[in-house]
Design a protein around this motif. Sequence first.
Motif, mmCIF file in Angstrom:
data_model
loop_
_atom_site.group_PDB
_atom_site.id
_atom_site.type_symbol
_atom_site.label_atom_id
_atom_site.label_comp_id
_atom_site.label_asym_id
_atom_site.label_seq_id
_atom_site.Cartn_x
_atom_site.Cartn_y
_atom_site.Cartn_z
ATOM 1 N N VAL A 86 0.873 -1.184 0.000
ATOM 2 C CA VAL A 86 0.000 0.000 0.000
ATOM 3 C C VAL A 86 0.906 1.229 0.000
ATOM 4 O O VAL A 86 1.763 1.385 0.867
ATOM 5 C CB VAL A 86 -0.939 -0.005 1.222
ATOM 6 N N GLU A 134 -5.603 -6.303 5.258
ATOM 7 C CA GLU A 134 -5.477 -5.501 4.037
ATOM 8 C C GLU A 134 -6.550 -4.399 4.004
ATOM 9 O O GLU A 134 -6.258 -3.237 3.714
ATOM 10 C CB GLU A 134 -5.589 -6.386 2.792
ATOM 11 N N ARG A 147 -5.792 -0.402 4.066
ATOM 12 C CA ARG A 147 -6.273 0.483 2.992
ATOM 13 C C ARG A 147 -7.157 1.610 3.545
ATOM 14 O O ARG A 147 -7.235 2.694 2.967
ATOM 15 C CB ARG A 147 -7.017 -0.318 1.920
#
Length: 300
Positions: free
Chosen positions: A221, A253, A257
């Motif tokens: 990321v 994840e 994010r």
Amino acid sequence: MSPVTPLRPPARVLAVAGSDSGGGAGIQADLATIGAWGGYGMTAVTAVTAQNTQGVQAVHVLPADVVTAQLEAVGADIGVDAVTIGMLGSVPVMHAVADWLEAARPPRVVLDPVMVASSGDRLTDAAGEDAEAAWARLLSLADLVTPNVPELAALTGRTLDEEDDPARALAAAVAAARGLVAADGPVGRGGTVLVKGGHLPADAEGCLTDVLVGPQGETAVTAPRVGTRATHGTGCTLSSALAVLAAGGRSWEEALRAARPWLTRALRGADGLGVGDRSRPTWHGPLDWRVPTDDDGRRA
Ligand SMILES: Nc1ncnc2c1ncn2[C@@H]1O[C@H](COP(=O)(O)OP(=O)(O)OP(=O)(O)O)[C@@H](O)[C@H]1O
Ligand SMILES: Cc1ncc(COP(=O)(O)O)c(N)n1
């Protein structure tokens, strides 16, 4: 359909960390972050630090049985959906926390292996083989470990500060993290490592990359590097955000994010805070105001 959307009960997140009197890192940053994401924050204080934006002036690590008493008090009565662990300060405290994790088995454990403050001051007296054994225990009990690059180097015994090329420096850090999550590695048992890019050079686009390294694969990321010295507490802030988001049902994840753009805003907001003049804290609050500051960011 009911006219009122039922509220989900807030995620109960326990922060096991030291107190930063300056309000930028540690327990203070953890609680601000948990609150900002709508969680219910609880604490087990491991150490009291006298600290400000200049550095750390004093550290008092609490006796291990006092830390255990806090963990048991909270676990037995309120319940814990996720734990975020920061400064532990001593080998006895590390083992006390590991003992409690083994007994209580909270559903999500985020371990930020804090060793040195961004001011350069040491935050633990743990060293040598005793420290290695205590870190090994804690790593084996964590679901997500969030080392910065110097901490990753210390945990893996690798040299990770010799590469100037951003891509190669990140690749070396990711390779070190793979060793931690390997089936026979210390994290093992399905745990994930988040390699944080804050100590690595920005890439050609001016971005930093964090990488989740798990047994099933890797996810990078990327976010813009914010040109600020106000990065005190970013590690604690990110770990706590990941803990509260995971407690609300997100994968690591999904949590990263969601948290990463929020952290960018927190870093951008920090300069307008005008707090102190060296290692300034990130800002977890609203961004629709600005304190008048001079060119060095001091309050005018
Ligand atoms: N200048 C910056 N601009 C944007 N993001 C940053 C910056 N510095 C750090 N970050 C981000 O902040 C998070 C923490 O990373 P870092 O590697 O600095 O951890 P840390 O050293 O544990 O933090 P701390 O500064 O609290 O010690 C990561 O998501 C990283 O990418
Ligand atoms: C109590 C406490 N916990 C953690 C940190 C690390 O944060 P940073 O690396 O941003 O100084 C700190 N300085 N103080």
